[in-house]
Every structure is written in structure tokens, then in C-alpha cells.
Design an enzyme around this catalytic site. Structure first.
Site, short mmCIF file in Angstrom:
data_model
loop_
_atom_site.label_atom_id
_atom_site.label_comp_id
_atom_site.label_asym_id
_atom_site.label_seq_id
_atom_site.Cartn_x
_atom_site.Cartn_y
_atom_site.Cartn_z
N ASP A 54 0.84 -1.20 0.00
CA ASP A 54 0.00 0.00 0.00
C ASP A 54 0.88 1.25 0.00
O ASP A 54 1.65 1.46 0.93
CB ASP A 54 -0.89 0.00 1.26
CG ASP A 54 -1.80 1.21 1.33
OD1 ASP A 54 -2.87 1.18 0.69
OD2 ASP A 54 -1.46 2.19 2.03
N TYR A 59 2.80 10.01 -0.13
CA TYR A 59 3.84 9.48 0.76
C TYR A 59 5.25 9.83 0.25
O TYR A 59 6.22 9.71 1.00
CB TYR A 59 3.73 7.94 0.92
CG TYR A 59 2.43 7.45 1.51
CD1 TYR A 59 1.57 8.31 2.20
CD2 TYR A 59 2.06 6.11 1.39
CE1 TYR A 59 0.38 7.85 2.74
CE2 TYR A 59 0.87 5.65 1.93
CZ TYR A 59 0.03 6.51 2.59
OH TYR A 59 -1.15 6.05 3.11
N LYS A 88 -2.62 5.81 -4.44
CA LYS A 88 -3.75 6.71 -4.20
C LYS A 88 -3.56 8.07 -4.84
O LYS A 88 -2.43 8.57 -4.92
CB LYS A 88 -3.97 6.90 -2.68
CG LYS A 88 -3.92 5.60 -1.88
CD LYS A 88 -4.26 5.80 -0.42
CE LYS A 88 -3.90 4.55 0.38
NZ LYS A 88 -2.48 4.50 0.80
N HIS A 121 -7.73 9.20 -2.28
CA HIS A 121 -7.16 9.14 -0.92
C HIS A 121 -8.11 9.72 0.12
O HIS A 121 -8.26 9.17 1.21
CB HIS A 121 -5.82 9.89 -0.91
CG HIS A 121 -4.87 9.45 0.14
ND1 HIS A 121 -3.52 9.41 -0.03
CD2 HIS A 121 -5.07 9.02 1.42
CE1 HIS A 121 -2.93 8.99 1.08
NE2 HIS A 121 -3.86 8.74 1.98
P1 NDP Z 1 0.36 1.00 12.01
O1 NDP Z 1 -0.82 0.62 12.84
O2 NDP Z 1 0.76 0.12 10.91
O3 NDP Z 1 1.60 1.23 13.00
C1 NDP Z 1 2.91 1.44 12.53
C2 NDP Z 1 3.84 1.55 13.74
O4 NDP Z 1 3.85 0.30 14.44
C3 NDP Z 1 5.27 1.84 13.38
O5 NDP Z 1 5.79 2.72 14.36
C4 NDP Z 1 5.96 0.48 13.47
O6 NDP Z 1 7.32 0.63 13.81
C5 NDP Z 1 5.18 -0.20 14.57
N1 NDP Z 1 5.09 -1.66 14.44
C6 NDP Z 1 4.89 -2.36 13.29
N2 NDP Z 1 4.78 -3.68 13.55
C7 NDP Z 1 4.90 -3.83 14.89
C8 NDP Z 1 4.87 -4.95 15.74
N3 NDP Z 1 4.69 -6.19 15.26
N4 NDP Z 1 5.04 -4.74 17.07
C9 NDP Z 1 5.23 -3.50 17.54
N5 NDP Z 1 5.27 -2.39 16.79
C10 NDP Z 1 5.10 -2.55 15.46
O7 NDP Z 1 0.03 2.49 11.57
P2 NDP Z 1 0.18 3.47 10.33
O8 NDP Z 1 -0.49 4.70 10.75
O9 NDP Z 1 1.58 3.52 9.85
O10 NDP Z 1 -0.73 2.83 9.19
C11 NDP Z 1 -0.29 1.74 8.42
C12 NDP Z 1 -0.41 2.03 6.94
O11 NDP Z 1 -1.75 2.35 6.58
C13 NDP Z 1 0.40 3.24 6.45
O12 NDP Z 1 1.76 2.92 6.31
C14 NDP Z 1 -0.29 3.53 5.14
O13 NDP Z 1 0.15 2.62 4.14
C15 NDP Z 1 -1.76 3.26 5.50
N6 NDP Z 1 -2.45 4.50 5.91
C16 NDP Z 1 -3.42 5.01 5.06
C17 NDP Z 1 -4.09 6.17 5.36
C18 NDP Z 1 -5.15 6.68 4.43
O14 NDP Z 1 -5.60 7.83 4.60
N7 NDP Z 1 -5.59 5.93 3.46
C19 NDP Z 1 -3.82 6.93 6.61
C20 NDP Z 1 -2.84 6.28 7.46
C21 NDP Z 1 -2.20 5.13 7.11
P3 NDP Z 1 8.52 -0.11 12.95
O15 NDP Z 1 8.43 0.40 11.55
O16 NDP Z 1 9.75 0.32 13.66
O17 NDP Z 1 8.26 -1.60 13.05
#
Ligand code: NDP
Length: 309
Positions: A54, A59, A88, A121
Site C-alpha cells: 500500500d 507518501y 492513491k 485518498h
Molecule cells: P500501524 O498501525 O501500521 O503502526 C505502525 C507503527 O507500528 C510503526 O511505528 C511500526 O514501527 C510499529 N510496528 C509495526 N509492527 C509492529 C509490531 N509487530 N510490534 C510492535 N510495533 C510494530 O500504523 P500506520 O499509521 O503507519 O498505518 C499503516 C499504513 O496504513 C500506512 O503505512 C499507510 O500505508 C496506511 N495508511 C493510510 C491512510 C489513508 O488515509 N488511506 C492513513 C494512514 C495510514 P517499525 O516500523 O519500527 O516496526
């Protein structure tokens, strides 16, 4: 590496979408995350069995996503047709005749001839300077239908649309949206919107699937946090991590979670969620954390036309 590929959901246009996607949005990521981390993350994800990535024009990492994909194809891990790539359209490209050119620019950054899914988006249109514009998303959707017609994307959908926006789009389009992508996690379970989409055959992609389980620099955030005892007990029972339990919670509801990680170990951990099931009681216990609190707030757009929250 997974013994089998993750299962797929069948979209309303016949396309198949893998049930977990790697998130590459870095808005909520560590400050130390770089664009090169995205290239590696995409490669590690495909190596670990992910088939769905995604991304989004906004981004700023479509080029690195494309490089990670190219690396995996060059190493013979997958072929393009085995991958499902979602990108998006940003808010400042909502005029009908901007949609196809915007997608062509995304494709050129990704180094791809087509994507599998192209999403609006947000229902909100802005000018290039970020100020509000009043382009109707029904006009934007006509551009999306043209993009599909041209074969630049296999499926088209929306993101951050609310119930009335979904209904208005369904009532005024030739091609119904295949997907609505919005925030879903234990503190924002979104039962009404999930039910509404699913009962109209629109698949749901769940962003920010961990909610406040992971640190968001919001000390006042509601539970569950990573050390929550209820989540912890469920995790211990199945020999899984709290993160895996919360991703499985989304999958049990028929949602496609989009966990973001740039860490190789956590990328592998997050896809290792297809070998256990939660009971109805466990699903209910996790759902009872719901507080309708969002990780992703867009308060700055509250007065813009079509603000969805
Ligand atoms: P997430 O819920 O995916 O959380 C991401 C965070 O969790 C990062 O800090 C990551 O750190 C940490 N993490 C990942 N895996 C683990 C694990 N197994 N245990 C503990 N910590 C973990 O949130 P996001 O807000 O990043 O959303 C995910 C995706 O959704 C985005 O990347 C994007 O692609 C999409 N999105 C879409 C939106 C929209 O408007 N359409 C808006 C927001 C997000 P680390 O990288 O260090 O593992």
C-alpha cells in the site's frame, strides 16, 4: 518464508486482493525512517510472503516502493502478476481530467505499467497550496473510471469515505468502488461503516491497524497499549505477540489490515497471522476497547467541503 501465500478477498469486479498489505506511509513512522528503508521494507516484505503493498502519491516514496518491487522481481522471488500494488490519488488532483495524468505519474515513479488498485485518498479536494477546492468527488470518480477503462489500474476504490459519501457514490457511478480504506483498530472498531461497506460488497482495508498498541506520542491515548493484560493473555494462549493478535482481530472481521513496518523482524512477524484463529469471545473482548478515538486526525480540514469524519 510462508509455506502458503496469504488468502485473498474477492473484489466486486472479480479481482483478488491479498488479505494483508505492507503499509509504506511514513506519517506516523519513526523520525529515523528514511526513503531507503522503504525500498528494503518492500523487498523484505515480498521475501517474507507479502503480495500486497500500500502506497500513495503523497507518501513521496513510490519510487522506493518500485525499487523494492524491482529488487524482488530481479531476484526471482515473484513476478509482477503475483503482486497486488495499491496507490492513491492526492487531494490536489481531483479534477476529472487530472486523474489519469496523476496515475501515469505514479506509475512512472513506481516503474510499473499498471497498479492493481487506485484509490481516491480522501473525499476532500484541495488546491495545490492545500486550501480547499470544491470539486465534487463524483467528478473525480469519472476520472477513476477512465483510468480503469485504460487498463492503468485493475480496480478502483476510495479511502476515508463515510457512509453517506459511499451511498452517494454508489447511486451516481457506473463502476462501484471495489474498496474503501479507512482507519480500523481496537479503539476505533468502526462497526457501522464496516457493516455498510461489506453489505454493499465493498471490501475494507484497515489502516493504522495497531491503533494505540504502538507508541503514537499520545500519552492520554486509551487502551489497549502493547502491555495490555487482556491482549497479553490472548497472545500467550496462542504463542503470538500482541501485535499479531490485533492484526488477527482485523482479519477475523474480514478486513485487510495494512501494518507498516520498516523493521525486518516485525515485517515477518506481522504476516505470520494465518495459522491461528480467535474465538468469538476473544473478538468481542478486543472490540470492547472501542472508544471511537482516531490515530489519524485531520482537524485542519474540518471546515473543508466533504470533510468525512
Ligand atoms: P500501524 O498501525 O501500521 O503502526 C505502525 C507503527 O507500528 C510503526 O511505528 C511500526 O514501527 C510499529 N510496528 C509495526 N509492527 C509492529 C509490531 N509487530 N510490534 C510492535 N510495533 C510494530 O500504523 P500506520 O499509521 O503507519 O498505518 C499503516 C499504513 O496504513 C500506512 O503505512 C499507510 O500505508 C496506511 N495508511 C493510510 C491512510 C489513508 O488515509 N488511506 C492513513 C494512514 C495510514 P517499525 O516500523 O519500527 O516496526
Amino acid at each position: 518464508v510462508l509455506a502458503t501465500q496469504p488468502p485473498c478477498v474477492l473484489l466486486n469486479d472479480g479481482n483478488k486482493m491479498p488479505m494483508i498489505a505492507l503499509g509504506t506511509g511514513r506519517g506516523t513512522a519513526k523520525e529515523t525512517d528514511t526513503l531507503d528503508d522503504v525500498r528494503n521494507a518492500v523487498f523484505w516484505a515480498i521475501e517474507a510472503g507479502y503480495r500486497h503493498i500500500d502506497t500513495a502519491a503523497v507518501y513521496g516514496d513510490e519510487e522506493q516502493v518500485g525499487q523494492g518491487i524491482a529488487d524482488a522481481i530481479a531476484k526471482g522471488i515473484v513476478t509482477r502478476d503475483q503482486l497486488f500494488i495499491t496507490t492513491k490519488l492526492w487531494n490536489d488532483k481531483h479534477a476529472r481530467d487530472q486523474v489519469v495524468p496523476a496515475l501515469k505519474e505514479s506509475l512512472s515513479r513506481l516503474g510499473l505499467e499498471y497498479v492493481d488498485l487506485f484509490l481516491i485518498h480522501f473525499p476532500i479536494a484541495t488546491k495545490e497550496d492545500g486550501s480547499p477546492d470544491n470539486i465534487d468527488y463524483l467528478d473525480t470518480w469519472k476520472g477513476m473510471e477512465e483510468a480503469k477503462q485504460l487498463g492503468l489500474t485493475t480496480s478502483i476504490g476510495v479511502s476515508n469515505f463515510n457512509i453517506s459519501q459511499i451511498d452517494r457514490l454508489l447511486a451516481n457511478s457506473n463502476v462501484p468502488p471495489a474498496v474503501n480504506e479507512f482507519e480500523v483498530n481496537p479503539t476505533l472498531t468502526q462497526e457501522p461503516l464496516v457493516y455498510h461497506c461489506m453489505s454493499r460488497n465493498i471490501a475494507v482495508m484497515a489502516y493504522s491497524p495497531f491503533g494505540f498498541l504502538v507508541s503514537r506520542n499520545r500519552p492520554e491515548a486509551p487502551p489497549p497499549k502493547y502491555d495490555d493484560p487482556i491482549i497479553g493473555a490472548i497472545a500467550a494462549k496462542y504463542g503470538k505477540s500482541p501485535g499479531q493478535v490485533v492484526l488477527r482481530f482485523a482479519i477475523e472481521r474480514g478486513l485487510v489490515p495494512i501494518p507498516k513496518s520498516t523493521n525486518q523482524k516485525r515485517i515477518a512477524e506481522n504476516i505470520n497471522v494465518f495459522d491461528f484463529e480467535l474465538s468469538a469471545e476473544e473478538i468481542a473482548a478486543i472490540a470492547s476497547f472501542n472508544k471511537n478515538v482516531r490515530v489519524i486526525e485531520i482537524d485542519g480540514w474540518k471546515d473543508y467541503p466533504n470533510y468525512p469524519f
